[in-house]
Design a protein around this motif. Sequence first.
Motif, short mmCIF file in Angstrom:
data_model
loop_
_atom_site.label_atom_id
_atom_site.label_comp_id
_atom_site.label_asym_id
_atom_site.label_seq_id
_atom_site.Cartn_x
_atom_site.Cartn_y
_atom_site.Cartn_z
N GLY A 30 47.41 45.39 33.90
CA GLY A 30 48.27 45.09 35.04
C GLY A 30 48.23 46.28 35.98
O GLY A 30 48.18 47.43 35.54
N ILE A 31 48.24 46.02 37.28
CA ILE A 31 48.17 47.14 38.23
C ILE A 31 49.01 46.82 39.47
O ILE A 31 49.07 45.67 39.91
CB ILE A 31 46.70 47.48 38.60
CG1 ILE A 31 46.62 48.74 39.48
CG2 ILE A 31 45.99 46.30 39.24
CD1 ILE A 31 45.22 49.36 39.55
N VAL A 32 49.65 47.86 39.99
CA VAL A 32 50.41 47.76 41.23
C VAL A 32 49.80 48.72 42.23
O VAL A 32 49.80 49.93 42.00
CB VAL A 32 51.89 48.15 41.02
CG1 VAL A 32 52.68 47.97 42.31
CG2 VAL A 32 52.52 47.36 39.89
N PRO A 33 49.26 48.21 43.35
CA PRO A 33 48.73 49.12 44.37
C PRO A 33 49.84 49.91 45.04
O PRO A 33 50.97 49.42 45.14
CB PRO A 33 48.07 48.18 45.38
CG PRO A 33 48.79 46.88 45.22
CD PRO A 33 49.19 46.80 43.77
N GLY A 34 49.52 51.13 45.47
CA GLY A 34 50.41 51.85 46.38
C GLY A 34 49.89 51.67 47.79
O GLY A 34 48.73 51.30 47.98
N THR A 35 50.72 51.92 48.78
CA THR A 35 50.20 51.88 50.14
C THR A 35 49.15 52.97 50.31
O THR A 35 49.25 54.02 49.67
CB THR A 35 51.32 52.08 51.18
OG1 THR A 35 52.09 53.22 50.79
CG2 THR A 35 52.23 50.89 51.25
N GLY A 36 48.13 52.70 51.12
CA GLY A 36 47.12 53.71 51.38
C GLY A 36 46.09 53.87 50.27
O GLY A 36 45.48 54.93 50.14
#
Lengths: 209, 209
Positions: free
Chosen positions: B114-120
């Motif tokens: 599972g992964i959550v992108p950060g902005t940028g």
Amino acid sequence: MTPPIVIPFRPVDPKKRLKAIMSQEEREGFARAMLSDVIETVIDAGCTPVLLTTQEIANIDARVRVIVLNLGLNEALDAFRKEQDGPFGIVMADLALCNTKSLMQLAHTSAAFGIVPGTGGGTNAIYIKDGSAFKAQYYGFSFLKHLTWAKEQGYSIEIIDSFRLSTDIDEPDDLVEVLIHTERNTAAYLNQIGFVLCAEEGRVHVKRI
Amino acid sequence: MTPPIVIPFRPVDPKKRLKAIMSQEEREGFARAMLSDVIETVIDAGCTPVLLTTQEIANIDARVRVIVLNLGLNEALDAFRKEQDGPFGIVMADLALCNTKSLMQLAHTSAAFGIVPGTGGGTNAIYIKDGSAFKAQYYGFSFLKHLTWAKEQGYSIEIIDSFRLSTDIDEPDDLVEVLIHTERNTAAYLNQIGFVLCAEEGRVHVKRI
């Protein structure tokens, strides 16, 4: 039944915070590319798109209902809602990352009022069950203003937690999100006019080739 | 069973992109306030927090397992994962907006990764079922690097769509999100050192009073 989704749009000289990196013609093409992605997503989510545009535009999908109102955003939405007697949604035209799943979460909320914050205090999307009562308060602290208003009305409220819907594309660095998280019309348009991703000192930006 | 959640932390001279608006002492207090919100949320989500810190720090909740490793982020995570034989999560210490619901979505994913992108382009949170295999590739295009790596491993993947988890607090304007969307330790700390919201030309910023 899925509600109509209003998409406010200003076709001429849009996205002024991209002036430093795009010509007016490019900004207009870019805004149209984002609009087409939003419209496609609204249709894929089973909703009817209603384009609320400040002037006529060519080559709009025949499934879109078009309303031309040369007014400010709040005034145009106020004129629109007076004609409504059912629920509707409002989705900003620059949500280039929106997808069917996130949009359906908004359109199928069981609350009387659904809202998606934008970064920086804005409101990126709204669902309102009692459409004719809606009071648009965009700009500035619009998320808090809309939320306070909905509480005052006694509505049940769902704040929808979606990176895709909370990301509006305004600033040069926002183009990074488009190029990383989508492969649709907006990303294709950016590629076509020469924007690519680059990493500098551990951070990602866009540059033009 | 819920997995342990690793929270990497650098207590000294953190959050350098806030230098223009906070002293070093304030940045350290601010980072600690964010850490305490993240730790509380991890505990509320039923997971065990593992603080992976570059040096000892005082007054940490007794329920937190503390590992001191004075290494870079990727190197520390690499050392940690070698000792694991089960799943674990990694959550950045600056996710001041994280809440139980979004964190449980990560911790209870049915995917192997599972992964959550950060902005940028960054990576804000990860869940990995096969913990010992994980290869940390933070900085730069880390979201795309982690995603590509997981695909190469043949893992089932869930990209978690959460504004709360995708918002890391790095820049002055990110403080707006803290003051609008939370009322916990981080927001209290900002209030205490005098930061308030203000709107200028339709956009929201913070200022110091």
